[in-house]
Every structure is written in structure tokens, then in C-alpha cells.
Design a protein around this motif. Structure first.
Motif, PDB file in Angstrom:
ATOM      1  N   ASN A  93     -14.453  -2.767  -3.741  1.00  0.00           N
ATOM      2  CA  ASN A  93     -15.162  -1.590  -4.494  1.00  0.00           C
ATOM      3  C   ASN A  93     -15.381  -1.886  -5.926  1.00  0.00           C
ATOM      4  O   ASN A  93     -16.206  -1.334  -6.581  1.00  0.00           O
ATOM      5  CB  ASN A  93     -14.188  -0.522  -4.286  1.00  0.00           C
ATOM      6  CG  ASN A  93     -14.733   0.752  -4.766  1.00  0.00           C
ATOM      7  OD1 ASN A  93     -15.642   1.081  -4.634  1.00  0.00           O
ATOM      8  ND2 ASN A  93     -13.957   1.697  -5.632  1.00  0.00           N
TER       9      ASN A  93
ATOM     10  N   ASP B 199      -9.811  -1.982  -2.611  1.00  0.00           N
ATOM     11  CA  ASP B 199     -10.098  -1.876  -4.304  1.00  0.00           C
ATOM     12  C   ASP B 199     -10.959  -3.221  -4.730  1.00  0.00           C
ATOM     13  O   ASP B 199     -11.546  -2.933  -5.586  1.00  0.00           O
ATOM     14  CB  ASP B 199      -8.630  -2.149  -4.941  1.00  0.00           C
ATOM     15  CG  ASP B 199      -8.077  -0.724  -4.944  1.00  0.00           C
ATOM     16  OD1 ASP B 199      -8.737   0.305  -5.197  1.00  0.00           O
ATOM     17  OD2 ASP B 199      -6.753  -0.621  -4.981  1.00  0.00           O
TER      18      ASP B 199
ATOM     19  N   LYS C 215     -12.400   4.247  -1.227  1.00  0.00           N
ATOM     20  CA  LYS C 215     -11.173   3.280  -1.369  1.00  0.00           C
ATOM     21  C   LYS C 215     -10.578   3.069   0.082  1.00  0.00           C
ATOM     22  O   LYS C 215     -10.346   1.644   0.351  1.00  0.00           O
ATOM     23  CB  LYS C 215     -10.069   3.848  -2.152  1.00  0.00           C
ATOM     24  CG  LYS C 215      -8.714   2.863  -2.155  1.00  0.00           C
ATOM     25  CD  LYS C 215      -7.615   3.366  -3.130  1.00  0.00           C
ATOM     26  CE  LYS C 215      -6.582   2.515  -3.390  1.00  0.00           C
ATOM     27  NZ  LYS C 215      -5.658   3.086  -4.186  1.00  0.00           N
TER      28      LYS C 215
ATOM     29  N   SER D 201     -10.552   1.493  -9.429  1.00  0.00           N
ATOM     30  CA  SER D 201     -10.198   0.572  -8.763  1.00  0.00           C
ATOM     31  C   SER D 201      -9.849  -0.638  -9.460  1.00  0.00           C
ATOM     32  O   SER D 201      -8.871  -1.454  -9.172  1.00  0.00           O
ATOM     33  CB  SER D 201     -11.348   0.063  -7.585  1.00  0.00           C
ATOM     34  OG  SER D 201     -11.477   1.005  -6.904  1.00  0.00           O
TER      35      SER D 201
END
Length: 117
Positions: free
Chosen positions: A98, A95, A90, A21
């Protein structure tokens, strides 16, 4: 064996997910980046978390290769971890979220790997 497998799977998954990410966020064009990454401090935080997560992934792989059969860590790093990241994590978190969730879990996994080694 099951403890080693569980430790490897959890630490490796969160580490790879955070690193992937962070890499995806760094590759975004400047216009598409979230507002958190518009200033230099946000970009540095994401880069540091991604690099620490990548180093934790290397430690997790070393742990997996030392405690498990060789094919388990090898198949997980090339197949299982990226697929779970792309298909589940995801899509659920995105992103930026995460990086912080899995990046924090990757930082927690450093002492876990150290303790159980």
C-alpha cells in the motif's frame, strides 16, 4: 462541484492511506518488519513516501476546504478516509504494498491538485 469533490476524495484517500501505512510500518518492532525495511535504504524510502503523502494530504485538505463546504473535508479526514483505509485498502494490499501503490498515486495527485487549483 462534482469535479472538485472527486479530486478531493481521490487525492485525499490515497494520500492518507499511504501515510497511515508508512506510519504503521515504522512502528513495527525490528523483528516483525518486512525484509525490505531491514536495511536503511528501504526504511528511508518508506519514510519519505509517507511524509510526502502526508504533505499531499494537507494540500488535498486545503483544496477541499477552498472548493467544498467545510464539513465535507472535515468529515472525510476523520471518518471516511481512515475507515476506507482500514476496512478495504489495508486488507487488500497490506501495508508495504500500500505504501508503494498509494504513495505513487499520491505523487501523481500533486500535479493534479496543482493543475485544478
Amino acid at each position: 462541484m462534482t469535479d472538485a469533490l472527486l479530486i478531493f476524495l481521490l487525492t485525499g484517500l490515497v494520500s492518507m492511506s499511504a501515510a497511515l501505512s508508512a506510519g504503521a510500518l515504522n512502528k513495527l518492532p525490528e523483528a516483525d518488519k518486512p525484509s525490505f525495511l531491514q536495511n536503511a535504504n528501504g526504511l528511508v524510502i518508506v519514510m519519505v513516501l509517507g511524509n510526502l503523502a502526508a504533505l499531499t494530504l494537507i494540500g488535498s485538505l486545503a483544496y477541499g476546504f477552498s472548493r467544498l463546504d467545510w464539513w465535507i473535508p472535515l468529515s472525510c479526514v476523520f471518518i471516511t478516509f481512515p475507515v476506507v483505509h482500514l476496512v478495504i485498502i489495508k486488507r487488500l494490499l497490506g501495508d508495504l504494498t500500500n505504501v508503494f501503490v498509494c504513495g505513487g498515486l499520491a505523487m501523481i495527485s500533486i500535479p493534479v491538485l496543482w493543475w485544478y487549483w
